[in-house]
Design a protein around this motif. Structure first.
Motif, PDB file in Angstrom:
ATOM      1  N   GLY A   1       0.736  -1.146   0.091  1.00 38.48           N
ATOM      2  CA  GLY A   1       0.043   0.004   0.140  1.00 38.48           C
ATOM      3  C   GLY A   1       0.927   1.055  -0.041  1.00 38.48           C
ATOM      4  O   GLY A   1       2.137   1.224   0.145  1.00 38.48           O
ATOM      5  N   ILE A   2       0.198   2.327  -0.243  1.00 42.35           N
ATOM      6  CA  ILE A   2       0.743   3.618  -0.328  1.00 42.35           C
ATOM      7  C   ILE A   2       0.061   4.667   0.744  1.00 42.35           C
ATOM      8  O   ILE A   2      -0.878   4.785   0.707  1.00 42.35           O
ATOM      9  CB  ILE A   2       0.854   4.157  -1.643  1.00 42.35           C
ATOM     10  CG1 ILE A   2       1.505   3.418  -2.558  1.00 42.35           C
ATOM     11  CG2 ILE A   2       1.539   5.460  -1.801  1.00 42.35           C
ATOM     12  CD1 ILE A   2       1.348   3.812  -4.266  1.00 42.35           C
TER      13      ILE A   2
ATOM     14  N   HIS B   1       0.445  10.340  -1.925  1.00 40.27           N
ATOM     15  CA  HIS B   1      -0.393  10.235  -3.102  1.00 40.27           C
ATOM     16  C   HIS B   1       0.149  11.303  -4.064  1.00 40.27           C
ATOM     17  O   HIS B   1       0.293  11.189  -5.163  1.00 40.27           O
ATOM     18  CB  HIS B   1      -1.738  10.140  -2.788  1.00 40.27           C
ATOM     19  CG  HIS B   1      -2.358   8.755  -2.337  1.00 40.27           C
ATOM     20  ND1 HIS B   1      -3.557   8.748  -2.154  1.00 40.27           N
ATOM     21  CD2 HIS B   1      -1.489   7.759  -1.880  1.00 40.27           C
ATOM     22  CE1 HIS B   1      -3.725   7.329  -1.767  1.00 40.27           C
ATOM     23  NE2 HIS B   1      -2.600   6.706  -1.635  1.00 40.27           N
TER      24      HIS B   1
ATOM     25  N   ILE C   1      -4.385   7.533  -8.302  1.00 43.58           N
ATOM     26  CA  ILE C   1      -4.398   6.347  -7.574  1.00 43.58           C
ATOM     27  C   ILE C   1      -5.489   6.603  -6.542  1.00 43.58           C
ATOM     28  O   ILE C   1      -5.840   7.742  -6.022  1.00 43.58           O
ATOM     29  CB  ILE C   1      -2.929   6.420  -6.574  1.00 43.58           C
ATOM     30  CG1 ILE C   1      -3.066   5.275  -5.539  1.00 43.58           C
ATOM     31  CG2 ILE C   1      -2.750   7.586  -5.858  1.00 43.58           C
ATOM     32  CD1 ILE C   1      -1.728   5.151  -4.827  1.00 43.58           C
TER      33      ILE C   1
ATOM     34  N   THR D   1      -7.093   3.718  -0.130  1.00 39.98           N
ATOM     35  CA  THR D   1      -7.398   2.337   0.264  1.00 39.98           C
ATOM     36  C   THR D   1      -7.461   2.641   1.695  1.00 39.98           C
ATOM     37  O   THR D   1      -6.514   3.292   2.456  1.00 39.98           O
ATOM     38  CB  THR D   1      -6.785   1.187  -0.332  1.00 39.98           C
ATOM     39  OG1 THR D   1      -5.388   1.866  -0.088  1.00 39.98           O
ATOM     40  CG2 THR D   1      -6.982   1.082  -1.707  1.00 39.98           C
TER      41      THR D   1
ATOM     42  N   THR E   1      -3.026  -1.498  -3.249  1.00 41.76           N
ATOM     43  CA  THR E   1      -3.242  -0.203  -3.989  1.00 41.76           C
ATOM     44  C   THR E   1      -4.012  -0.390  -5.367  1.00 41.76           C
ATOM     45  O   THR E   1      -3.871  -1.626  -5.735  1.00 41.76           O
ATOM     46  CB  THR E   1      -1.762   0.403  -4.385  1.00 41.76           C
ATOM     47  OG1 THR E   1      -0.988   0.442  -3.039  1.00 41.76           O
ATOM     48  CG2 THR E   1      -1.732   1.571  -5.024  1.00 41.76           C
TER      49      THR E   1
END
Length: 788
Positions: free
Chosen positions: A420-421, A426, A467, A470, A475
């Motif tokens: 994940g990011i 972002h 993107i 979440t 992602t």
């Protein structure tokens, strides 16, 4: 007929006159003249409203005192007659005085007792309240003794009329004087100020349009002269800045050209040995090797391919920075494009035991016009990132379509179950050389250019990329691109094949949510009754409910990982879900290099088959038809009609054995090319430069020449031109096929090769599958043409 608004290319006469008036009314000359006239008018009004009443009052006082003096003289004149009481003389004197003084309206004489002596008869006296009538009184004294008084009523209207007349004359003269002065001042200003400022303004306008040779007004010792001097200095500074800017631009262009040349040279120099590394390991992996040797060879090839990805990213970034990316608009099938991308990452996902899946709804399928190569590059960047940052779970690609019939917008999304990011990253994730943090770079590697390149390519195609936020791990990257819709694909599955599985009952048991839902959507499009479950216990409960309606599934699509996770067998699953035992089962697996032992998994006679992720719609339909024992005349041709996409081995029987000439100066690359051609079942000869290639071409007929571009003695471009010239002189219509094999990978290199007379272009390093596809494209078509 409806009127239309006509836009004239030039302004009308009225517009020009209006603009001219606006320019004149805004000029300095007009403003100064208007100021002087306004000052004149203000001075006149000030005189009328302030000074004239004051002047009139002063003149009235002077006239009053003058008449008072006359009355004093009259009193002295009648003093002698008053003392002697000579009334007749008094009457005569006063009558003469009244007749002589035209401004005197009446005279009265009162004696010492206040008795009015003159006039004896009553008369109408003027109203003393009138502003222009003054009452003057003077006593008659003699040696200090009071003998009475004289009263005169004087009309001063003539004084005010005279003053008003003089005021009008003054106003007229002053107005004429000030107007003349305004004209003279305007003329003076025109010569001294306005004309010089206009010249300076015109010079500034010409300089603003790039004409620095314009002549500036003379520098006189005044404010405008100082302004002209400052303006001259500014022009010199601008010229100096422009010269510096041009020099900087030249330096930047030279640096950019040098950088491009350096990158192109380095790319060529690196690609040449990398072609040997990757090509040799590919040939080595086709040999019989023990497990350890195979693992070493696979590691070498994987490292080489990773290095090539880094080189390609740096080259693409450099071209984007220089604005040298040219986009194409060619027909392509997004379904085929996604399948080829999935094919590229099957082995990588299998090594990490990741599930790779995709779904393209029927509404998004067809032929579109766009740069499929760049779209493939963006999608590969996103899928590669997803695989890199995902340790377990799945990678899923989905395509959707929006827009009108001829103006479509395709949206691609790539979802993973990776690390994940963070939301705060972002905004910067698409920046160049950027990763989440330093530990990410150390752990996963990479240049941090993939997403930046993808973003710039998407923007070049007028698209968007982003993107999705979440809450958990994982992602989802997406990008959408406007594309022209060309029509349906000729590779689409026909309706008669959908009819083979229509109305069948299929149970999908898969703990991967996205793949489960994707399969359900795909089967639903085929008019199949779909039941979903995410584990075996849920599947059994679902089938128990359906069994009450005597509704057993015709087919179970089962994720093989669930069998291992719940430590059960295929037979147990069938017995639990299908009491009748008539149910077929299709296993989903990530193992393609080592197929499952279906006989060991199924000791009974149940119908059982295996399909490997990613699930291709055509392959899935074929396996379902086989498992459901549907025999139709078309069934035998389905394998050829919908073949697999893999080209690791040349299709036998499609093309004849070819005589190939390889013109390559690097010894290792000679071995790679010759090994690949031999592996594909063709005959290959090798030469080291262009002159040798021409001699070999003259001595032996070849079907194909694989031509390196940079060779000693004579390069590949000149060699190709000479061979084409020889073909023209001989009048041979059957030209030899020449394909460039070069480490130069820029679009301009491809253009130069095609312009020299080559038929195609293949950049180093290349795989055996790429060579097989190239030969199939060129010689399969020729064989068909010859046959017909």
């Amino acid at each position: 007929m409806k009127e239309q608004n006509i836009v004239h290319p030039f302004p009308s006469t009225d517009a020009l006159s209006t603009d001219g008036l606006k320019r004149k009314s805004g000029s300095l000359r007009f403003k100064l003249t208007l100021f002087i006239v306004a000052a004149t008018v203000l001075a006149d009004f000030t005189f009328i409203l302030v000074w004239q009443p004051r002047f009139t009052n002063q003149m009235m006082q002077i006239e009053y005192h003058s008449n008072q003096s006359h009355l004093s003289t009259l009193a002295q004149a009648i003093q002698h007659f008053v003392i002697q009481n000579q009334l007749a003389a008094i009457y005569e004197t006063l009558d003469q005085t009244l007749n002589t003084e035209n401004r005197w309206l009446a005279i009265q004489y009162y004696d010492a007792e206040g008795l009015k002596i003159y006039p004896l008869t009553p008369s109408n006296l003027p109203d003393e309240n009138e502003i222009n009538v003054k009452r003057i009184e003077h006593p008659i004294l003699f040696w200090g003794q009071d003998f009475g008084k004289l009263i005169a009523f004087v009309d001063l209207t003539h004084v005010e009329a005279a003053i008003r007349k003089e005021g009008y004359i003054f106003i007229t003269i002053s107005t004429l004087f000030f107007t003349l002065a305004a004209i003279l001042v305007a003329m003076f200003l025109d010569m001294m100020v306005t004309r010089r400022t206009q010249e300076l303004s015109q010079a500034a306008d010409r300089i603003s349009h790039g004409d620095f040779s314009v002549k500036l007004p003379d520098e006189k010792p005044d404010e405008i002269g100082q302004l002209t001097y400052s303006f001259r200095l500014m022009r010199e500074h601008i010229l100096e800045s422009q010269r510096n800017l041009e020099a900087s631009i030249d330096q930047a262009e030279a640096a950019s050209h040098a950088k491009s040349e350096f990158l192109a040279t380095m790319s060529h120099e690196i690609r040449t040995p990398m072609n040997g590394v990757i090509g040799m390991t590919s040939l080595l992996l086709d040999q019989k090797l023990d497990k350890e040797s195979r693992r070493y060879a696979q590691s070498i090839r994987m490292s080489g391919e990773q290095m090539m990805r880094i080189i390609n990213e740096i080259l693409d970034f450099s071209k984007l920075e220089a604005g040298k990316i040219d986009l194409e608009a060619i027909p392509f099938d997004p379904a085929e494009l996604v399948e080829t991308v999935m094919e590229s990452y099957i082995q990588e996902c299998q090594k990490k035991n990741l599930v790779l899946g995709y779904y393209i709804p029927t509404s998004a399928q067809g032929i579109y016009l766009g740069d499929s190569g760049r779209i493939r590059q963006i999608l590969m960047n996103l899928v590669s990132n997803a695989i890199k940052f995902t340790e377990s779970g799945e990678i899923y690609v989905r395509v959707s379509r929006k827009g009108l019939q001829n103006n479509q917008k395709l949206k691609f999304s790539v979802s993973d179950t990776g690390i994940g990011i963070p939301s705060e990253s972002h905004n910067k994730i698409f920046d160049s050389f950027t990763q989440i943090d330093a530990s990410t770079s150390r752990r996963y590697g990479g240049t941090g250019l993939g997403l930046s390149i993808s973003k710039r390519l998407v923007e070049l195609m007028n698209g968007e990329i982003g993107i999705l936020p979440t809450s958990n791990h994982g992602t989802t990257f997406w990008f959408s691109i406007p594309l022209g819709y060309s029509g349906k694909s000729d590779k689409a599955i026909t309706a008669d094949w959908y009819a083979q599985v229509s109305n069948k009952h299929v149970l999908v048991i898969n703990n991967n949510t996205r793949n489960n839902n994707g399969l359900a959507c795909l089967l639903g499009e085929w008019n199949i009754n779909v039941h979903q479950a995410y584990d075996l216990s849920t599947a059994k409960r679902c089938m128990d409910e359906n069994s009450k309606r005597s509704d057993e599934p015709d087919l179970i699509i089962l994720d093989y990982q669930l069998l291992e996770k719940e430590k059960t067998s295929v037979s147990d699953v069938i017995e639990a879900i299908s009491p009748s035992g008539n149910c077929a089962i299709l296993l989903l697996s990530t193992l393609s290099s080592n197929p499952l032992n279906l006989k060991a998994l199924n000791k009974s006679n149940h119908r059982l088959d295996q399909i490997v992720y990613p699930v291709r719609p055509r392959t899935l339909l074929k396996r379902m038809v086989n498992l459901l024992s549907i025999d139709t005349p078309e069934h035998t041709g389905m394998k050829d009609r919908y073949p697999d996409l893999s080209h690791t081995k040349q299709k036998k029987g499609l093309i004849k054995q070819l005589n190939v000439l390889i013109a390559e100066d690097n010894r290792i690359n000679q071995m790679v090319a010759q090994g690949i051609i031999t592996r594909l079942g063709h005959q290959a000869d090798v030469v080291s430069n262009g002159l040798e290639a021409i001699r070999a071409y003259q001595n032996k007929p070849y079907d194909l020449i694989l031509m390196d571009v940079q060779m000693p003695e004579m390069n590949g471009l000149e060699t190709t031109r000479r061979i084409r010239k020889m073909e023209e002189l001989e009048g041979d219509n059957l030209k030899v096929t020449i394909i460039a094999l070069t480490a130069n990978a820029l679009a301009s290199d491809r253009t130069r090769c095609l312009e020299s007379g080559m038929d195609d272009f293949l950049s180093k390093p290349f795989h055996i599958s790429q060579m097989a596809e190239l030969l199939d494209r060129h010689f399969h078509q020729k064989n068909n043409a010859t046959t017909h």
